[in-house]
Motif scaffolding. Structure first.
Motif, PDB file in Angstrom:
ATOM      1  N   UNK A  89       0.799  -1.226   0.000  1.00 45.53           N
ATOM      2  CA  UNK A  89       0.000   0.000   0.000  1.00 45.53           C
ATOM      3  C   UNK A  89       0.831   1.275   0.000  1.00 45.53           C
ATOM      4  N   UNK A  90       2.103   1.168   0.378  1.00 45.68           N
ATOM      5  CA  UNK A  90       2.952   2.362   0.380  1.00 45.68           C
ATOM      6  C   UNK A  90       3.530   2.673  -0.998  1.00 45.68           C
ATOM      7  N   UNK A  91       3.418   1.742  -1.906  1.00 44.53           N
ATOM      8  CA  UNK A  91       4.006   1.937  -3.239  1.00 44.53           C
ATOM      9  C   UNK A  91       2.977   2.590  -4.144  1.00 44.53           C
ATOM     10  N   UNK A  92       2.979   3.904  -4.111  1.00 48.78           N
ATOM     11  CA  UNK A  92       1.970   4.680  -4.815  1.00 48.78           C
ATOM     12  C   UNK A  92       2.599   5.644  -5.818  1.00 48.78           C
ATOM     13  N   UNK A  93       3.694   5.226  -6.426  1.00 50.37           N
ATOM     14  CA  UNK A  93       4.304   6.031  -7.484  1.00 50.37           C
ATOM     15  C   UNK A  93       4.939   5.088  -8.492  1.00 50.37           C
ATOM     16  N   UNK A  94       4.576   5.268  -9.766  1.00 51.50           N
ATOM     17  CA  UNK A  94       5.075   4.409 -10.843  1.00 51.50           C
ATOM     18  C   UNK A  94       4.707   2.946 -10.574  1.00 51.50           C
ATOM     19  N   UNK A  95       3.470   2.733 -10.117  1.00 52.14           N
ATOM     20  CA  UNK A  95       2.975   1.375  -9.843  1.00 52.14           C
ATOM     21  C   UNK A  95       1.575   1.224 -10.430  1.00 52.14           C
ATOM     22  N   UNK A  96       1.165  -0.034 -10.578  1.00 50.28           N
ATOM     23  CA  UNK A  96      -0.197  -0.316 -11.025  1.00 50.28           C
ATOM     24  C   UNK A  96      -0.595  -1.694 -10.532  1.00 50.28           C
ATOM     25  N   UNK A  97      -1.877  -1.983 -10.594  1.00 51.48           N
ATOM     26  CA  UNK A  97      -2.349  -3.294 -10.158  1.00 51.48           C
ATOM     27  C   UNK A  97      -3.790  -3.518 -10.543  1.00 51.48           C
ATOM     28  N   UNK A  98      -4.270  -4.703 -10.209  1.00 49.82           N
ATOM     29  CA  UNK A  98      -5.673  -5.022 -10.404  1.00 49.82           C
ATOM     30  C   UNK A  98      -6.509  -4.305  -9.343  1.00 49.82           C
ATOM     31  N   UNK A  99      -7.704  -3.936  -9.714  1.00 51.10           N
ATOM     32  CA  UNK A  99      -8.609  -3.280  -8.772  1.00 51.10           C
ATOM     33  C   UNK A  99      -8.907  -4.206  -7.595  1.00 51.10           C
ATOM     34  N   UNK A 100      -8.987  -3.622  -6.411  1.00 54.14           N
ATOM     35  CA  UNK A 100      -9.321  -4.365  -5.202  1.00 54.14           C
ATOM     36  C   UNK A 100     -10.688  -3.910  -4.703  1.00 54.14           C
ATOM     37  N   UNK A 101     -11.540  -4.856  -4.332  1.00 50.61           N
ATOM     38  CA  UNK A 101     -12.920  -4.552  -3.985  1.00 50.61           C
ATOM     39  C   UNK A 101     -13.308  -5.185  -2.650  1.00 50.61           C
ATOM     40  N   UNK A 102     -14.264  -4.550  -1.930  1.00 54.07           N
ATOM     41  CA  UNK A 102     -14.824  -5.215  -0.744  1.00 54.07           C
ATOM     42  C   UNK A 102     -15.991  -6.104  -1.200  1.00 54.07           C
ATOM     43  N   UNK A 103     -15.607  -7.188  -1.850  1.00 52.55           N
ATOM     44  CA  UNK A 103     -16.550  -8.167  -2.373  1.00 52.55           C
ATOM     45  C   UNK A 103     -16.206  -9.524  -1.776  1.00 52.55           C
ATOM     46  N   UNK A 104     -17.241 -10.290  -1.451  1.00 49.96           N
ATOM     47  CA  UNK A 104     -17.043 -11.639  -0.941  1.00 49.96           C
ATOM     48  C   UNK A 104     -18.126 -12.538  -1.542  1.00 49.96           C
ATOM     49  N   UNK A 105     -17.715 -13.730  -1.984  1.00 47.20           N
ATOM     50  CA  UNK A 105     -18.643 -14.639  -2.651  1.00 47.20           C
ATOM     51  C   UNK A 105     -19.307 -13.961  -3.851  1.00 47.20           C
ATOM     52  N   UNK A 106     -18.551 -13.088  -4.522  1.00 40.70           N
ATOM     53  CA  UNK A 106     -19.030 -12.356  -5.699  1.00 40.70           C
ATOM     54  C   UNK A 106     -20.255 -11.496  -5.395  1.00 40.70           C
ATOM     55  N   UNK A 107     -20.374 -11.031  -4.145  1.00 38.68           N
ATOM     56  CA  UNK A 107     -21.445 -10.128  -3.738  1.00 38.68           C
ATOM     57  C   UNK A 107     -20.833  -8.964  -2.959  1.00 38.68           C
ATOM     58  N   UNK A 108     -21.544  -7.826  -2.984  1.00 39.73           N
ATOM     59  CA  UNK A 108     -21.102  -6.684  -2.179  1.00 39.73           C
ATOM     60  C   UNK A 108     -21.019  -7.101  -0.719  1.00 39.73           C
ATOM     61  N   UNK A 109     -19.893  -6.757  -0.100  1.00 39.49           N
ATOM     62  CA  UNK A 109     -19.697  -7.073   1.311  1.00 39.49           C
ATOM     63  C   UNK A 109     -19.492  -5.755   2.060  1.00 39.49           C
ATOM     64  N   UNK A 110     -18.281  -5.489   2.547  1.00 40.16           N
ATOM     65  CA  UNK A 110     -17.992  -4.230   3.206  1.00 40.16           C
ATOM     66  C   UNK A 110     -18.711  -4.076   4.531  1.00 40.16           C
ATOM     67  N   UNK A 111     -18.904  -2.822   4.985  1.00 39.42           N
ATOM     68  CA  UNK A 111     -19.540  -2.590   6.285  1.00 39.42           C
ATOM     69  C   UNK A 111     -20.928  -3.191   6.426  1.00 39.42           C
ATOM     70  N   UNK A 112     -21.673  -3.311   5.316  1.00 36.50           N
ATOM     71  CA  UNK A 112     -23.014  -3.882   5.387  1.00 36.50           C
ATOM     72  C   UNK A 112     -23.018  -5.353   5.777  1.00 36.50           C
TER      73      UNK A 112
END
Length: 570
Positions: free
Chosen positions: A196-219
Motif C-alpha cells: 500500500x505504500x508503493x503509490x508512485x510508478x505502480x499499477x495493479x488489479x482493482x481491489x474490492x470489498x466483495x465476498x462470494x461475488x457479492x457486495x460485502x464491506x460494512x453492510x
C-alpha cells in the motif's frame, strides 16, 4: 456458517419490524443516536454497541441489500435474496437509474439507502498509504496513530482482486494493453493492499470489498455484528431533521418519516450521559448541523427564513458559529480516452433488464462469469506522483475502465488527490437542499500544473502501446490546451468523493468544526464521524479511510471519561 445465517435473520427481522409503517417515535432513550448508515455511521454504531451501550442508527433511505430486506432488483433476480446493490455487474446502473436510490437534497450524487455510499459505489477498497494521514490530518490522527484502526478494518474487510469464485478475471484485454505501456515505461505491478505504500510508478488489479461475488464491506461485517446485539436498533426511512439541543447540550433528534415508513417525532438520548453522532456524509452532515443552528451565520439565516424550518429553528442566541461547509474537497477528475482493436466492451447497462442468459446462469449457480465483474470492468489502477513548481507533491490515482465512445475504447480517469490545495464550499438553499456553491477544482494554479504534468506523462507512457489510438485528447492536441478546455465544473470534474465540510482540527480558531475527539466545538455531546471531517482528499477512493476514521473515532469517543455512565467508566 450457522452464525452468519443467524446474524442475517436477526438483521432482517430488525428492519422489518421498524419499517412497516410511518409511526411516532417510541418514548425510549438511547445512549447514542447515530445519524446516517454509511461508511462512518455503521462502524461507529457497531463499536459503541459492542461496548455495551444502547445505540440507535438512523437511515433516511430504504433498505438496500437483499440481506437487509431490500427489494430493488431486476426481474432476473426475483426469487433470490439479492438486489441491484449486491451483484457486481449491476453496480454502475446507478448512473443510468438512480430513482429511489440517490439523495434528492444534496445537489450531487449521494446514496440515500441503507449503507449510503458503500451500498452504491463501485466497492473499490484501498488501504490508505501513510501519506494520506501525514499530509492531511492533525496530530493524534497521523499514520502512526491510525495504524491500529486501519489494521482492524482490513482484518474484517480484507478485500479481493478476483471477485469471481473460479478465480478468473474476465475480459482483461484492456488491462493487458494498458499494462504493456506501463511495463515498458518502468512501472511496477503490485498487489495494491499488500504494497500500500508503493503509490508512485505502480499499477495493479482493482481491489474490492466483495465476498462470494457479492457486495460485502460494512453492510456485511460491522452492521451484521451490531444487529445481533439487543442494545442495537436500526430505523430506516427515517430522516434526522435536526439535533434538538439546549445550548451546548444535545437532548435528542427530531425525526421525519419518509417513503411512507419510518418514524416521526423526537427520539431522545439518555439524560445526562447520552450523545448524538452525525454520520450523514459530507453533504448530509453539514445539512443536519445547519438545521441544528450550527454553522456560518449566513447559512443559519437561510435556514431560519426557510418555509420549512422558520418556526422550529433554534433561537439566534444559541447559534454556534463554525465553518461548516467550508474546506470542501473532491478528487479533481480528468478523463482521457484511448482505443485499441483488442478491447471488448461488455454492456453492463443492458445486463440489468436484458442480460445474456448464460452469464445470468453462471452468476446465480456458481458466482462466476462476467456479472461477477464490477461494472464497467475496472482496471488497471495506476499510481503516480508529480511535484509542480510550488514544491508540494501531489498523489495521482488513475482508474481505467472499458467504456467510451466506441466498443473498443477505454476511459482513464485521473484523480488528483493527496497534496492538492484547492478547496470549495457547500451551502444550503431555502428549500433546505445542500449544493456545491464553490467548486473545489483547480482553483490553485499549481494544482492545474500537476494535472497537466500527470497527463503529459501518461500520454508518453501509453504512446508505447502498439496500435493504440487517442480519442481524447487527440494525438495532435496540446496537453495544456486539452486541460484548459475542460471546465472546472461539477459536470466535467466531479469524482463524487466528497470530503471536508466539517473539518477536524486542534483548535476552535475558525478553521475547524470538530476537535480531535470529533466533538463539535461548542457542544458537550455532539460528534461528527464521516468523510466530512477529512482536512484533505485521499490518494484514491476514500471508503477504507472513512471506515478507519470511524474505528479511531469510536475509540476516542469511548475513552472520554465521565459521560458514558454514572461513574465515568467506559
Amino acid at each position: 456458517m450457522a452464525k452468519t445465517f443467524a446474524l442475517v435473520a436477526a438483521a432482517a427481522s430488525l428492519i422489518h419490524s421498524v419499517t412497516a409503517q410511518c409511526t411516532t417515535a417510541p418514548n425510549q432513550t438511547y445512549d447514542y443516536i447515530v445519524i446516517g448508515s454509511g461508511a462512518g455511521g455503521i462502524p461507529v454504531a457497531d463499536r459503541l454497541s459492542e461496548a455495551g451501550h444502547s445505540v440507535l442508527l438512523l437511515e433516511k433511505g430504504p433498505p438496500s441489500s437483499g440481506r437487509w430486506n431490500g427489494t430493488m432488483k431486476p426481474a432476473w433476480l426475483e426469487g433470490t435474496n439479492l438486489t441491484r446493490f449486491d451483484v457486481p455487474g449491476l453496480f454502475n446502473q446507478i448512473w443510468r437509474d438512480s430513482n429511489g436510490v440517490a439523495c434528492e437534497d444534496t445537489g450531487v450524487m449521494a446514496g440515500c439507502v441503507l449503507g449510503g455510499g458503500v451500498a452504491v459505489n463501485s466497492a473499490l477498497w484501498w488501504k490508505p498509504p501513510t501519506r494520506d494521514w501525514d499530509v492531511n490530518f492533525p496530530e493524534g490522527w497521523k499514520s502512526a496513530d491510525m495504524k491500529s484502526s486501519v489494521d482492524k478494518v482490513f482484518q474484517r474487510i480484507p478485500g479481493t482482486d478476483t471477485p469471481s469464485q473460479d478465480g478468473i478475471r474476465y475480459n482483461q484485454e484492456g488491462f493487458e494493453r494498458i499494462s504493456e505501456g506501463l511495463d515498458a515505461a518502468g512501472f511496477k505491478q503490485v498487489k495494491p493492499n499488500e504494497q500500500s505504500e508503493e503509490k508512485n510508478m505502480t499499477y495493479g488489479h482493482s481491489t474490492f470489498f466483495i465476498e462470494n461475488a457479492e457486495r460485502q464491506g460494512p453492510l456485511r461485517t460491522y452492521l451484521e455484528t451490531a444487529a445481533a446485539r439487543s442494545q442495537f436498533s436500526l430505523w430506516t426511512n427515517t430522516m434526522a431533521r435536526r439535533v434538538v439541543r439546549t445550548g451546548g447540550r444535545a437532548t435528542g433528534v427530531e425525526l421525519q418519516c419518509r417513503n411512507g415508513a419510518g418514524f416521526n417525532g423526537t427520539v431522545n438520548v439518555t439524560p445526562g450521559t447520552g450523545r448524538v453522532i452525525v454520520s450523514a456524509g459530507t453533504m448530509g452532515s453539514a445539512k443536519v448541523l445547519f438545521r441544528s443552528g450550527i454553522g456560518p451565520t449566513d447559512m443559519l439565516n437561510v435556514v431560519k427564513k426557510s418555509p420549512i424550518d422558520n418556526e422550529t429553528m433554534i433561537s439566534e442566541d444559541q447559534w454556534i458559529n463554525l465553518p461548516v461547509g467550508y474546506n470542501l474537497n473532491d478528487h479533481v477528475g480528468t478523463d482521457i480516452q484511448v482505443a485499441h482493436p483488442d478491447i471488448r466492451f461488455y454492456d453492463f447497462y443492458k445486463a440489468y433488464n436484458t442480460p445474456i442468459q448464460t452469464d445470468v446462469d453462471a452468476y446465480l449457480a456458481n458466482r462466476t462469469g462476467m456479472l461477477t465483474t464490477v461494472a464497467p470492468n475496472l482496471g488497471p489502477i495506476i499510481w503516480t506522483e508529480v511535484t509542480p513548481s510550488d514544491g508540494r507533491t501531489r498523489s495521482i490515482q488513475w482508474q481505467a475502465r472499458v467504456e467510451g465512445r466506441t466498443n473498443t475504447s477505454m476511459t482513464i480517469t485521473q484523480y488528483l488527490g493527496t497534496g492538492s490545495i484547492s478547496r470549495g464550499r457547500l451551502d444550503i438553499t431555502p428549500q433546505l437542499n445542500t449544493r456545491v456553491v464553490t467548486v473545489p477544482y483547480l482553483r490553485n494554479a499549481t494544482d492545474k500544473e500537476a494535472v497537466i504534468m500527470g497527463i503529459e506523462h501518461m500520454r508518453g507512457v501509453l504512446n508505447g502501446v502498439a496500435n493504440l489510438t487517442w480519442v481524447t485528447p487527440t494525438a495532435e492536441q496540446n496537453t495544456t490546451t486539452f486541460v484548459n478546455s475542460i471546465p472546472a465544473a461539477l459536470a466535467s470534474r466531479n469524482s463524487n468523493h466528497w470530503v471536508g465540510s466539517c473539518t477536524i482540527g486542534p483548535a476552535n480558531d475558525g478553521t475547524a468544526v470538530v476537535d480531535l475527539d470529533t466533538k463539535v466545538y461548542g457542544m458537550d455531546n455532539l460528534f461528527v464521524v464521516d468523510a466530512s471531517i477529512f482536512p484533505g482528499i485521499t490518494t484514491g477512493n476514500p471508503s477504507a479511510a472513512i471506515v478507519s476514521v470511524a474505528e479511531k473515532a469510536a475509540a476516542r469517543i469511548l475513552a472520554l471519561k465521565g459521560t458514558e455512565s454514572e461513574d465515568g467508566d467506559v
